[in-house]
Design a protein around this motif. Structure first.
Motif, PDB file in Angstrom:
ATOM      1  N   PHE A  53      35.856 -47.076 -60.280  1.00  0.00           N
ATOM      2  CA  PHE A  53      35.288 -46.341 -59.158  1.00  0.00           C
ATOM      3  C   PHE A  53      34.227 -45.335 -59.603  1.00  0.00           C
ATOM      4  N   ASN A  54      34.550 -44.553 -60.632  1.00  0.00           N
ATOM      5  CA  ASN A  54      33.627 -43.510 -61.064  1.00  0.00           C
ATOM      6  C   ASN A  54      32.344 -44.085 -61.638  1.00  0.00           C
ATOM      7  N   GLY A  55      32.434 -45.232 -62.280  1.00  0.00           N
ATOM      8  CA  GLY A  55      31.230 -45.871 -62.792  1.00  0.00           C
ATOM      9  C   GLY A  55      30.285 -46.275 -61.675  1.00  0.00           C
ATOM     10  N   PHE A  56      30.849 -46.781 -60.583  1.00  0.00           N
ATOM     11  CA  PHE A  56      30.017 -47.168 -59.444  1.00  0.00           C
ATOM     12  C   PHE A  56      29.348 -45.944 -58.830  1.00  0.00           C
ATOM     13  N   LYS A  57      30.111 -44.880 -58.627  1.00  0.00           N
ATOM     14  CA  LYS A  57      29.542 -43.660 -58.046  1.00  0.00           C
ATOM     15  C   LYS A  57      28.416 -43.107 -58.917  1.00  0.00           C
TER      16      LYS A  57
END
Length: 466
Positions: free
Chosen positions: A251-255
């Motif tokens: 998730f954090n990589g996408f954000k």
């Protein structure tokens, strides 16, 4: 005159060019025509010395000032060396300053490279597991064509704990996309595989060292059972397409990637509210960043009927807009803008050993920068509600197999809007659009090799706001 002994003095010797000059006593020595020369005939004394001095001073060509000026205008070797020595410290400091700047730039570049390179996690366990089943894997068909499996993990471990409870580190693939890069790098096709799709899962090695049994189960459970290796083998068994590389992003990589390009623009016909996805948006145009962007692509209950089908369509449109912004803003051609994107991408990225360095990733991205946005296609594998459970999906045949054949053989694929695809399919059933040989004596008409199958989907040129 005579000395005290009465002896007359010795006559003065004239100074010739062959004899060395007398030592300098500090007295003035004239060198002009008015200077005394004992070898010249003439009076021994000047009856008017003051006039001689004045005449000497009024002759510019013979003045000492002219001689001095000439000496200043034409410096000798010693003067030149002195001036050069005065300039050399400045040259040294300039060269030193340039060297420091170059070394600082090189050091900064090397620091960034090491930083980004160190961000990437290598999935060596998947590579080892795939090696065990090398004989069972499909072979590559077209040289230089590449197939990547992009896996969006829904892990709640570590920094992802804000999105739910971490039940012992288990994770499933929230999103899975099979990305095909054509051998000529003039097109790319991204095929979404529904997480609720029923599929044949092979026996897979578990993290604890045990082996699962082969089973017919929900597709995204493969990632939970055996990680990326089990997911890859499931996709290869389903499609017959050899997976060359894989990437896992959380998730954090996408954000981070969305924030690195200053957000992605979306347009909504209706307001959206999904408490589970932490998303609330009014109808109209929005520039989504970070948390909102993640909620937008994950939401199921805030859009339409809440189906996974609509969620995948929305993900494809969002990714298309993201790719369009990256290409239109020149990110891929500008290292200063590309570094933040790579930094965000690599922070939460896990890859196979073939893509675990910054150079490998940069080469991959660079190979895609020449693809026109209209040739970056997004679609979902043909599927329909599973006959035994309407909450699950199953493949639609022979449409799915034909799509997999096109990918495997690096053949063209055409995507159109859902409405246009439905009309095209209706025309095919009526015999007017199949492209096959409809002669009466041909009992089994088949499509011509030049005919490209048509699927509902979108492309990066369309974007979400046109």
């Amino acid at each position: 005159m005579t000395d005290s002994a009465g002896t007359p003095p010795e006559p003065e010797q004239s100074v010739s060019g062959d004899e060395p000059p007398p030592p300098d006593t500090g007295a003035r020595t004239d060198s002009g025509p008015g200077a005394r020369n004992d070898s010249d005939p003439g009076p021994a004394t000047d009856p008017h010395p003051e006039a001689a001095v004045d005449a000497d001073a009024d002759t510019p060509a013979d003045s000492d000032d002219t001689v001095a000026a000439t000496a200043d205008a034409d410096p000798g070797p010693e003067d030149t060396d002195t001036a050069a020595k005065r300039r050399r410290p400045w040259l040294r400091w300039t060269a030193l300053g340039v060297s420091v700047v170059v070394l600082a730039a090189a050091g900064t570049g090397w620091w960034f490279y090491r930083k980004l390179d160190g961000n990437i996690h290598t999935d060596t366990s998947a590579a080892q597991e795939l090696d065990k089943y090398a004989r069972d894997r499909p072979a590559s068909v077209v040289h230089d064509a590449e197939n990547l499996l992009l896996i969006g993990s829904d892990s709640r471990a570590g920094s992802n704990s804000a999105y739910g409870r971490d039940d012992g580190g288990s994770q499933r693939s929230d999103t899975t996309i099979l990305l095909h890069l054509a051998a000529d790098r003039l097109s790319a096709t991204a095929v979404s595989l529904p997480r609720d799709l029923m599929a044949d899962l092979p026996a897979c090695g578990r993290p604890d060292g045990s082996t699962s049994k082969a089973q017919f189960a929900q597709f995204n459970s493969a990632f939970e059972i055996g990680g990326a290796a089990c997911t890859i083998r499931t996709v290869e068994k389903m499609t017959g397409v050899r997976i060359d590389h894989h990437m896992v992003v959380d998730f954090n990589g996408f954000k981070g990637m969305v924030d690195a390009v200053d957000g992605v623009e979306v347009c909504l016909k209706e307001p959206v509210e999904d408490k589970q996805a932490h998303l609330k948006l009014a109808a109209g145009r929005h520039l989504l960043r970070g948390e909102q962007a993640l909620g937008f692509v994950r939401s199921r209950h805030g859009f339409g009927d809440g189906s996974d089908t609509q969620r995948m369509d929305r993900q494809q449109q969002f990714l298309g807009s993201l790719m369009k912004k990256v290409q239109s803003n020149g990110v891929l051609l500008n290292p200063a803008r590309l570094v933040p994107v790579l930094d965000a991408a690599t922070k939460s990225l896990t890859t196979d050993p073939g893509l675990d360095s910054l150079k490998d990733l940069y080469d991959l991205v660079s190979s895609m920068r020449g693809i026109p946005t209209e040739n970056i296609r997004f679609l979902t594998v043909p599927r329909q509600p599973y006959v035994y459970d309407r909450n699950r999906d199953e493949l639609v045949q022979p449409d799915a197999d034909r799509l997999f054949t096109q990918l495997r053989q690096d053949l063209p694929i055409k995507v159109v809007s859902a409405a246009d695809a439905a009309r095209s399919k209706g025309a095919d059933k009526g015999g007017g659009g199949s492209g096959g040989d409809d002669k009466p004596d041909d009992p089994d008409p088949s499509p011509t090799p030049s005919a490209s199958p048509v699927y509902p989907g979108t492309n990066a040129a369309s974007g979400m706001c046109g």
